[in-house]
Design a protein around this motif. Structure first.
Motif, mmCIF file in Angstrom:
data_model
loop_
_atom_site.group_PDB
_atom_site.id
_atom_site.type_symbol
_atom_site.label_atom_id
_atom_site.label_comp_id
_atom_site.label_asym_id
_atom_site.label_seq_id
_atom_site.Cartn_x
_atom_site.Cartn_y
_atom_site.Cartn_z
ATOM 1 N N SER A 3 -4.205 2.360 -7.108
ATOM 2 C CA SER A 3 -5.250 3.285 -7.564
ATOM 3 C C SER A 3 -6.301 3.498 -6.472
ATOM 4 O O SER A 3 -6.408 2.708 -5.532
ATOM 5 N N GLN A 4 -7.084 4.533 -6.640
ATOM 6 C CA GLN A 4 -8.174 4.812 -5.698
ATOM 7 C C GLN A 4 -9.177 3.660 -5.706
ATOM 8 O O GLN A 4 -9.697 3.272 -4.668
ATOM 9 N N ASP A 5 -9.442 3.113 -6.874
ATOM 10 C CA ASP A 5 -10.371 1.985 -7.002
ATOM 11 C C ASP A 5 -9.858 0.771 -6.220
ATOM 12 O O ASP A 5 -10.623 0.102 -5.519
ATOM 13 N N GLU A 6 -8.546 0.504 -6.342
ATOM 14 C CA GLU A 6 -7.961 -0.612 -5.596
ATOM 15 C C GLU A 6 -8.050 -0.365 -4.093
ATOM 16 O O GLU A 6 -8.358 -1.279 -3.322
ATOM 17 N N LEU A 7 -7.795 0.872 -3.655
ATOM 18 C CA LEU A 7 -7.900 1.197 -2.229
ATOM 19 C C LEU A 7 -9.330 0.990 -1.729
ATOM 20 O O LEU A 7 -9.540 0.467 -0.627
ATOM 21 N N THR A 8 -10.315 1.363 -2.529
ATOM 22 C CA THR A 8 -11.719 1.166 -2.156
ATOM 23 C C THR A 8 -12.027 -0.325 -2.025
ATOM 24 O O THR A 8 -12.684 -0.753 -1.064
ATOM 25 N N GLN A 9 -11.537 -1.122 -2.962
ATOM 26 C CA GLN A 9 -11.744 -2.574 -2.897
ATOM 27 C C GLN A 9 -11.095 -3.165 -1.650
ATOM 28 O O GLN A 9 -11.677 -4.028 -0.987
ATOM 29 N N LEU A 69 0.819 -1.214 0.000
ATOM 30 C CA LEU A 69 0.000 0.000 0.000
ATOM 31 C C LEU A 69 0.852 1.263 0.000
ATOM 32 O O LEU A 69 0.370 2.327 -0.387
ATOM 33 N N GLY A 70 2.099 1.145 0.394
ATOM 34 C CA GLY A 70 3.016 2.273 0.344
ATOM 35 C C GLY A 70 3.477 2.556 -1.077
ATOM 36 O O GLY A 70 4.055 3.597 -1.353
ATOM 37 N N ASN A 71 3.185 1.642 -1.982
ATOM 38 C CA ASN A 71 3.539 1.810 -3.381
ATOM 39 C C ASN A 71 2.610 2.846 -3.997
ATOM 40 O O ASN A 71 1.404 2.748 -3.907
ATOM 41 N N GLU A 72 3.166 3.853 -4.623
ATOM 42 C CA GLU A 72 2.349 4.946 -5.179
ATOM 43 C C GLU A 72 1.504 4.525 -6.378
ATOM 44 O O GLU A 72 0.688 5.286 -6.861
ATOM 45 N N ASN A 73 1.656 3.276 -6.849
ATOM 46 C CA ASN A 73 0.897 2.796 -7.999
ATOM 47 C C ASN A 73 -0.474 2.227 -7.627
ATOM 48 O O ASN A 73 -1.179 1.734 -8.486
#
Length: 125
Positions: free
Chosen positions: A105-111, A99-103
């Motif tokens: 996405s917002q969608d992945e964070l929501t999931q 999660l510290g990886n800047e790649n």
């Protein structure tokens, strides 16, 4: 617990998708990703059958191969080995690194948030 090599994992991905296939079909699919000789694919699949990763049955003059290891089992075993050897067995350290990886996405964070909430509800429900 048999952990497939990277080349064996490529073959397994194809067979998990197709459920079963002959060497020619697997080799054709592999060559869409990278150049692999037919005899190399054949030898890899024969070794995988000897290791218990693949089953095979004779159809005409050739063999049809099918996976003997489930995708979830193989991935779980590889992930456990990776977490143990790289992150000292700590799943939270792995997640923080990912999660510290800047790649991400917002969608992945929501999931991920939804998944964590479901896990939390299941453990407290």
């Amino acid at each position: 617990m048999i952990n497939p090599t990277p080349s064996e994992l490529e073959v397994l991905h194809i067979l998990w998708e197709l459920q079963e296939a002959n060497t020619h079909t697997v080799n054709t699919r592999l060559n869409l990703q990278r150049q692999v000789g037919y005899t190399t694919t054949l030898k890899t699949m024969q070794v995988m059958a000897e290791k218990g990763l693949l089953g095979r049955r004779k159809v005409g003059k050739s063999h049809v191969y099918f996976p003997l290891i489930q995708e979830s089992t193989a991935k779980g075993n590889l992930l456990t080995k990776f977490v143990n050897s790289t992150f000292g067995g700590s799943a939270s350290n792995l997640l923080m690194q990912l999660l510290g990886n800047e790649n991400v996405s917002q969608d992945e964070l929501t999931q991920i948030k939804t998944f964590l909430k479901e896990m939390e509800d299941k453990n407290h429900g």
